[in-house]
Design an enzyme around this catalytic site. Structure first.
Site, mmCIF file in Angstrom:
data_model
loop_
_atom_site.group_PDB
_atom_site.id
_atom_site.type_symbol
_atom_site.label_atom_id
_atom_site.label_comp_id
_atom_site.label_asym_id
_atom_site.label_seq_id
_atom_site.Cartn_x
_atom_site.Cartn_y
_atom_site.Cartn_z
ATOM 1 N N TYR A 75 -11.647 2.415 8.122
ATOM 2 C CA TYR A 75 -12.709 2.001 7.205
ATOM 3 C C TYR A 75 -12.536 0.571 6.721
ATOM 4 C CZ TYR A 75 -9.969 2.655 2.848
ATOM 5 O OH TYR A 75 -9.050 2.540 1.840
ATOM 6 N N GLU B 94 -33.849 14.196 -0.970
ATOM 7 C CA GLU B 94 -34.638 15.428 -0.947
ATOM 8 C C GLU B 94 -34.506 16.142 0.407
ATOM 9 O OE1 GLU B 94 -39.019 15.027 -1.014
ATOM 10 O OE2 GLU B 94 -38.695 12.885 -0.761
ATOM 11 N N GLU C 3 -15.535 -2.029 7.080
ATOM 12 C CA GLU C 3 -16.119 -2.608 5.870
ATOM 13 C C GLU C 3 -16.057 -4.132 5.905
ATOM 14 O OE1 GLU C 3 -15.271 1.004 2.674
ATOM 15 O OE2 GLU C 3 -13.851 -0.630 2.809
ATOM 16 N N HIS D 32 -39.136 13.611 -5.291
ATOM 17 C CA HIS D 32 -39.913 12.915 -4.266
ATOM 18 C C HIS D 32 -40.468 11.607 -4.811
ATOM 19 C CE1 HIS D 32 -42.310 12.612 -0.668
ATOM 20 N NE2 HIS D 32 -43.350 12.328 -1.423
ATOM 21 N N CYS E 32 -10.373 -1.634 -3.519
ATOM 22 C CA CYS E 32 -11.714 -1.085 -3.755
ATOM 23 C C CYS E 32 -12.641 -2.026 -4.512
ATOM 24 C CB CYS E 32 -11.635 0.217 -4.567
ATOM 25 S SG CYS E 32 -10.093 1.123 -4.485
ATOM 26 N N CYS F 72 -6.111 -1.245 -5.747
ATOM 27 C CA CYS F 72 -7.526 -0.933 -5.933
ATOM 28 C C CYS F 72 -8.232 -2.023 -6.732
ATOM 29 C CB CYS F 72 -7.663 0.424 -6.628
ATOM 30 S SG CYS F 72 -9.358 0.850 -6.987
ATOM 31 N N LYS G 166 -13.433 -5.523 -2.926
ATOM 32 C CA LYS G 166 -14.134 -5.217 -1.682
ATOM 33 C C LYS G 166 -15.584 -4.835 -1.961
ATOM 34 C CE LYS G 166 -14.325 -1.139 -0.352
ATOM 35 N NZ LYS G 166 -13.745 0.183 -0.047
HETATM 36 C C1 LIG Z 1 -8.954 -3.329 1.255
HETATM 37 C C2 LIG Z 1 -8.805 -1.981 0.607
HETATM 38 C C3 LIG Z 1 -9.921 -1.294 0.190
HETATM 39 C C4 LIG Z 1 -9.801 -0.062 -0.403
HETATM 40 N N1 LIG Z 1 -10.925 0.600 -0.778
HETATM 41 C C5 LIG Z 1 -10.846 1.799 -1.366
HETATM 42 C C6 LIG Z 1 -12.012 2.480 -1.808
HETATM 43 O O1 LIG Z 1 -13.135 1.991 -1.646
HETATM 44 N N2 LIG Z 1 -11.863 3.682 -2.402
HETATM 45 C C7 LIG Z 1 -10.632 4.255 -2.602
HETATM 46 O O2 LIG Z 1 -10.561 5.341 -3.172
HETATM 47 N N3 LIG Z 1 -9.512 3.636 -2.185
HETATM 48 C C8 LIG Z 1 -9.583 2.429 -1.577
HETATM 49 N N4 LIG Z 1 -8.447 1.787 -1.186
HETATM 50 C C9 LIG Z 1 -7.141 2.469 -1.343
HETATM 51 C C10 LIG Z 1 -6.631 2.341 -2.786
HETATM 52 O O3 LIG Z 1 -6.585 0.972 -3.142
HETATM 53 C C11 LIG Z 1 -5.248 2.956 -2.883
HETATM 54 O O4 LIG Z 1 -5.311 4.289 -2.410
HETATM 55 C C12 LIG Z 1 -4.735 2.983 -4.305
HETATM 56 O O5 LIG Z 1 -4.672 1.681 -4.847
HETATM 57 C C13 LIG Z 1 -3.342 3.621 -4.349
HETATM 58 O O6 LIG Z 1 -2.819 3.563 -5.642
HETATM 59 P P1 LIG Z 1 -1.255 3.583 -5.874
HETATM 60 O O7 LIG Z 1 -1.047 3.725 -7.337
HETATM 61 O O8 LIG Z 1 -0.612 4.558 -4.990
HETATM 62 O O9 LIG Z 1 -0.731 2.159 -5.387
HETATM 63 P P2 LIG Z 1 -1.226 0.693 -5.638
HETATM 64 O O10 LIG Z 1 -2.544 0.647 -6.295
HETATM 65 O O11 LIG Z 1 -1.048 -0.016 -4.351
HETATM 66 O O12 LIG Z 1 -0.194 0.125 -6.704
HETATM 67 C C14 LIG Z 1 1.151 -0.080 -6.395
HETATM 68 C C15 LIG Z 1 1.681 -1.199 -7.277
HETATM 69 O O13 LIG Z 1 3.116 -1.207 -7.194
HETATM 70 C C16 LIG Z 1 3.562 -2.552 -7.224
HETATM 71 N N5 LIG Z 1 4.924 -2.556 -6.678
HETATM 72 C C17 LIG Z 1 5.299 -2.240 -5.432
HETATM 73 N N6 LIG Z 1 6.650 -2.247 -5.341
HETATM 74 C C18 LIG Z 1 7.123 -2.581 -6.565
HETATM 75 C C19 LIG Z 1 8.437 -2.751 -7.112
HETATM 76 N N7 LIG Z 1 9.521 -2.532 -6.388
HETATM 77 N N8 LIG Z 1 8.539 -3.128 -8.419
HETATM 78 C C20 LIG Z 1 7.429 -3.336 -9.170
HETATM 79 N N9 LIG Z 1 6.172 -3.187 -8.702
HETATM 80 C C21 LIG Z 1 6.030 -2.795 -7.429
HETATM 81 C C22 LIG Z 1 2.528 -3.285 -6.396
HETATM 82 O O14 LIG Z 1 2.520 -4.661 -6.693
HETATM 83 C C23 LIG Z 1 1.228 -2.582 -6.835
HETATM 84 O O15 LIG Z 1 0.630 -3.246 -7.926
HETATM 85 C C24 LIG Z 1 -8.521 0.523 -0.602
HETATM 86 C C25 LIG Z 1 -7.378 -0.166 -0.184
HETATM 87 C C26 LIG Z 1 -7.512 -1.408 0.418
HETATM 88 C C27 LIG Z 1 -6.294 -2.136 0.853
#
Ligand SMILES: Cc1cc2nc3c(=O)[nH]c(=O)nc-3n(C[C@H](O)[C@H](O)[C@H](O)COP(=O)(O)OP(=O)(O)OC[C@H]3O[C@@H](n4cnc5c(N)ncnc54)[C@H](O)[C@@H]3O)c2cc1C
Length: 457
Positions: A177, A439, A181, A434, A47, A42, A50
């Site tokens: 999306y 509205e 986007e 308004h 997010c 994110c 983006k």
């Molecule tokens: C382009 C894009 C736009 C998005 N826009 C939106 C939006 O507008 N609104 C919204 O709500 N959501 C959005 N999302 C989705 C949102 O980013 C994810 O739902 C959210 O980040 C999920 O969080 P998470 O904690 O599950 O995983 P992540 O945020 O993906 O975090 C996982 C972390 O684990 C780390 N990792 C993975 N494997 C290992 C390992 N073995 N050892 C150590 N570290 C590891 C990764 O490096 C990463 O930093 C978007 C996603 C993308 C790709």
């Protein structure tokens, strides 16, 4: 030698960071392992960057409208400036996330974590072994790329945030999306943009009027749409990439981007060896408390593929920490999740779409289409679309869908009312503000049409 923790979190993204911070605040000894950058998808490549790109891309529409308000704008866009400023902001946010973890005493470990058993995690690079009463897998997901010849010539959203220069043209595969986007981002920044999608309309699952309205908005901005087709092959042609489609047509593009879905990061994590059960697409199976098939291992966020959204991952992380470290069993309510497509025009939605509502209920549909006031002095003909779906005869509001400026901000507020099970009369009671677009939502009189027994009348 192994270090002992109450909780080891693998992945410092939205879900992992929230869970680690809260568990530490409840008094647990916590380590969080991150192999890339603290903040996760994110903050680093989802997010946040983006939305910054979306803001950048919207100025082209604004400059056009500005003329009708008497402004003369001699606008030039500089991609490196946007990238540098975006990177600075992401660095600032990452530092804030690090500080937010360190404050309650979470140890941040920069490495790749692999599970070695129900209570063991190994750090791949340092070789250090950690033991933990509980392990939380919060490793997120990654872009899925189709298995086609030349796929390595394409980019995904990850690389789109770091392009050295803007391409003259781009072909984006996907209809979700992220595809939509990025299409409006690139088009708004002056790139000749084409979406190619295997389905027959973008944004499957969204309300049909909103899909068609957004599709019209894309077309108005010069974005070309190729449906029921996929990319079959990519080849290098000078500085361009030649894309051959499934119908045999070929064309060169400055860049090709895959936005063809995301897969959970479960590969090579040691999950199967530890006895953690996975679903077919590699997502981790969890119960309502995010507990996996191994009692000491939990999982939250995209890796569980429940709803791939940041606020959902955060809620799951909080609920996990409260359940395990604060003796307060907590589940997440998935029944009413608002979601936005930060395209141009913007789309936001919560609750049932018309097709789904019609199959379940006798419903009333209130539909408004109007020109946003901002555009009325210009030649722009684009319409805002607002749709309110209620139970029959003024009952509970079941769905709220908005296409147009500020849609996400409006739907976020509507979500509060819907969470309180508001009915049509509750919306009507609100005094209109308004002149606003919102509205419309509180001044709908008679339904535009109704469904009775599943039939439109
Ligand atoms: C382009 C894009 C736009 C998005 N826009 C939106 C939006 O507008 N609104 C919204 O709500 N959501 C959005 N999302 C989705 C949102 O980013 C994810 O739902 C959210 O980040 C999920 O969080 P998470 O904690 O599950 O995983 P992540 O945020 O993906 O975090 C996982 C972390 O684990 C780390 N990792 C993975 N494997 C290992 C390992 N073995 N050892 C150590 N570290 C590891 C990764 O490096 C990463 O930093 C978007 C996603 C993308 C790709």
């Amino acid at each position: 030698m192994s270090d002992a923790y109450d909780l080891v979190v693998i992945g410092a993204g939205s879900g992992g960071v929230r869970a680690a911070r809260m568990a530490a605040t409840y008094g647990a000894r916590v380590a969080i392992i991150e192999e890339y950058r603290v903040g996760g998808t994110c903050v680093i490549r989802g997010c946040v960057p983006k939305k910054l790109f979306v803001y950048a891309s919207r100025f082209s529409d604004m400059f056009e409208i500005a003329r009708s308000f008497g402004w003369t704008v001699d606008a030039k866009f500089d991609w490196p400036t946007l990238l540098a400023n975006k990177d600075k902001e992401i660095d600032r946010l990452e530092s804030a996330y690090v500080a937010g973890l360190e404050k309650p005493g979470v140890e941040i470990i920069r490495d790749r974590g692999v599970i070695t058993g129900p209570n063991g995690v190994k750090l791949l690079h340092s070789g250090r072994e950690l033991s933990a009463r509980y392990i939380l897998v919060a490793t997120g997901g990654h872009p899925q790329i189709p298995e086609i010849p030349g796929k390595e010539l394409g980019i995904t959203s990850n690389e789109a945030f770091h392009l050295k220069a803007l391409p003259h043209s781009i072909l984006i595969e996907g209809g979700g999306y992220i595809a939509v986007e990025f299409a409006t981002i690139f088009a708004g920044l002056g790139v000749d943009t084409t979406i190619i999608y295997r389905g027959d309309c973008i944004l499957r699952g969204f309300d049909e009027d909103m899909r068609r309205g957004l599709e019209a908005g894309l077309t108005e901005r010069g974005i070309k749409l190729i449906y029921q087709t996929t990319i079959a092959r990519l080849e290098k042609r000078g500085t361009d990439i030649l894309a051959t489609m499934s119908d045999g047509v070929s064309a060169p593009y400055g860049a090709v981007m895959f936005a063809t879905g995301r897969r959970p990061n479960t590969h090579g994590l040691g999950l199967a060896e530890a006895g953690v059960k996975l679903h077919a697409h590699g997502a981790i199976e969890v119960d309502e408390y995010s507990r996996t098939s191994v009692a000491s291992i939990y999982a939250v966020g995209d890796v569980t593929n429940r709803a791939q959204l940041t606020p959902v991952a955060i809620r799951e992380g909080s609920a996990f920490a409260a359940t395990v470290f604060n003796n307060t069993p907590t589940t997440v309510d998935y029944s009413l999740i608002g979601t936005a497509v930060f395209a141009e025009p913007e789309l936001a939605t919560i609750g049932l779409n018309e097709a789904d509502a019609a199959t379940h209920d006798n419903i009333d549909v209130y539909l408004a289409r109007f020109r946003p006031m901002m555009n009325t002095l210009s030649t722009k003909s684009e319409r805002v679309i607002m749709k309110l779906i209620t139970e029959a005869d003024g009952g509970r509001v079941l769905g709220l869908h908005i296409l147009g400026p500020g849609a996400a901000e409006m739907v976020q507020m509507g979500a509060i009312a819907m969470g309180m099970r508001a009915n049509k009369a509750d919306f009507d009671r609100a005094m209109a503000m308004h002149p606003t677009a919102a509205e419309e939502l509180v001044t709908f009189k008679a339904p535009s049409y109704v469904y009775r027994g599943g039939k439109k009348q």
